[in-house]
Design a protein around this motif. Sequence first.
Motif, short mmCIF file in Angstrom:
data_model
loop_
_atom_site.label_atom_id
_atom_site.label_comp_id
_atom_site.label_asym_id
_atom_site.label_seq_id
_atom_site.Cartn_x
_atom_site.Cartn_y
_atom_site.Cartn_z
N ARG A 217 19.74 29.80 54.51
CA ARG A 217 20.93 30.51 53.76
C ARG A 217 21.49 29.25 52.76
NH1 ARG A 217 24.18 29.31 58.07
NH2 ARG A 217 26.21 28.59 57.25
N PRO A 218 21.36 29.53 51.21
CA PRO A 218 22.37 28.50 50.01
C PRO A 218 23.65 28.34 50.07
CG PRO A 218 21.49 31.18 49.07
CD PRO A 218 21.12 31.34 50.81
N THR A 219 23.48 27.30 49.34
CA THR A 219 24.43 26.36 49.92
C THR A 219 25.43 27.05 49.55
OG1 THR A 219 23.80 24.31 49.46
CG2 THR A 219 25.67 24.36 49.47
N VAL A 220 25.82 28.25 48.56
CA VAL A 220 26.91 28.56 48.30
C VAL A 220 27.09 29.91 49.54
CG1 VAL A 220 25.55 30.77 46.92
CG2 VAL A 220 27.87 30.53 46.40
N CYS A 221 26.22 30.40 50.09
CA CYS A 221 26.47 30.91 51.42
C CYS A 221 27.13 30.21 52.52
CB CYS A 221 25.52 31.60 52.13
SG CYS A 221 24.81 32.35 50.85
N ARG A 222 26.86 28.90 52.71
CA ARG A 222 27.91 28.00 53.40
C ARG A 222 28.94 28.32 52.71
NH1 ARG A 222 23.78 25.34 56.84
NH2 ARG A 222 21.67 25.97 55.82
N GLU A 223 29.31 27.57 51.53
CA GLU A 223 31.20 27.98 51.30
C GLU A 223 32.31 28.85 51.37
OE1 GLU A 223 29.41 25.23 47.58
OE2 GLU A 223 29.24 23.44 48.57
N VAL B 107 37.94 39.42 42.12
CA VAL B 107 36.54 40.23 41.13
C VAL B 107 36.00 41.58 41.24
CG1 VAL B 107 34.93 39.34 41.34
CG2 VAL B 107 36.23 38.18 41.45
N ILE B 108 35.84 41.20 42.97
CA ILE B 108 35.60 43.89 42.74
C ILE B 108 36.82 44.18 42.78
CG2 ILE B 108 35.48 45.21 45.21
CD1 ILE B 108 34.21 43.04 46.83
N SER B 109 37.84 44.44 42.58
CA SER B 109 39.55 45.14 42.31
C SER B 109 39.01 44.96 40.59
CB SER B 109 40.27 45.05 42.95
OG SER B 109 41.21 43.79 42.55
N VAL B 110 39.16 43.43 40.47
CA VAL B 110 39.50 43.64 39.01
C VAL B 110 37.82 44.53 37.85
CG1 VAL B 110 39.64 42.47 36.52
CG2 VAL B 110 41.16 41.69 38.80
N ARG B 111 36.58 43.92 38.26
CA ARG B 111 35.72 43.92 37.38
C ARG B 111 35.57 45.75 38.01
NH1 ARG B 111 32.59 38.29 37.35
NH2 ARG B 111 34.12 37.57 36.04
N GLN B 112 35.74 46.48 39.38
CA GLN B 112 34.93 47.20 40.15
C GLN B 112 33.88 47.13 40.06
OE1 GLN B 112 37.15 50.34 37.76
NE2 GLN B 112 39.29 50.01 38.84
N LEU B 113 33.20 46.38 40.75
CA LEU B 113 31.61 45.69 40.56
C LEU B 113 31.66 45.13 42.13
CD1 LEU B 113 31.22 44.10 37.46
CD2 LEU B 113 30.35 46.72 38.06
N THR B 114 30.53 45.14 42.07
CA THR B 114 29.89 44.06 44.06
C THR B 114 29.75 42.95 43.32
OG1 THR B 114 28.23 45.22 43.66
CG2 THR B 114 29.35 45.95 45.00
N SER B 115 30.44 41.85 43.76
CA SER B 115 30.17 40.62 43.25
C SER B 115 29.05 39.89 43.06
CB SER B 115 31.06 39.86 44.19
OG SER B 115 31.15 39.85 45.34
N LYS B 116 28.00 39.13 42.35
CA LYS B 116 26.55 39.03 42.30
C LYS B 116 27.13 37.52 43.12
CE LYS B 116 24.59 41.29 38.68
NZ LYS B 116 23.28 40.94 37.18
N LEU B 117 25.39 36.55 43.97
CA LEU B 117 25.60 35.49 44.52
C LEU B 117 25.31 34.67 43.96
CD1 LEU B 117 26.73 34.09 46.61
CD2 LEU B 117 24.64 34.78 48.08
N ARG B 118 25.61 33.96 42.79
CA ARG B 118 25.17 33.02 42.04
C ARG B 118 24.73 31.89 42.52
NH1 ARG B 118 27.85 30.76 36.61
NH2 ARG B 118 28.30 29.70 38.32
N LEU B 119 23.43 31.35 42.64
CA LEU B 119 22.98 30.16 42.91
C LEU B 119 22.85 29.20 41.59
CD1 LEU B 119 19.48 32.19 44.47
CD2 LEU B 119 21.86 31.47 45.70
N LYS B 120 22.59 27.57 42.69
CA LYS B 120 22.20 26.45 41.25
C LYS B 120 21.01 27.11 40.84
CE LYS B 120 23.74 23.62 44.70
NZ LYS B 120 23.40 22.15 45.12
N LYS B 121 20.49 26.54 39.41
CA LYS B 121 19.48 26.56 38.73
C LYS B 121 18.48 25.33 39.32
CE LYS B 121 21.52 27.75 34.29
NZ LYS B 121 21.19 26.78 32.71
#
Length: 72
Positions: A41-47, A58-72
Motif C-alpha cells: 500500500r502507498p505511504t499515504v495509506c500507511r499514514e 472533509v467529507i461533511s464540508v465538501r459532501q464528497l468522498t475524499s480522494k486519496l492523493r499519491l506522491k508525484k
Amino acid sequence: MDQIPEDMYQEEEDGFFYMLQHVDGACIALQDGGCGIYEDRPTVCREFRQGQSECQEVISVRQLTSKLRLKK
C-alpha cells in the motif's frame, strides 16, 4: 512511486496521482472487506487512519468522498 498496480490509479489535471474509487467512493484496492494491496500500500495509506476526524470533516464540508492523493 510505491508499488501500486497501474490500473488502480490515475494522474489528474493537478499533476498528482490519485487512487481510483468504486462507484460508492471506496478505494479501488478494497476487496473482500480488506485492502487487496496491503503489503504494498502507498505511504499515504500507511499514514492515514480511516475515519479520522480530518477525513470526516472533509467529507461533511465538501459532501464528497475524499480522494486519496499519491506522491508525484
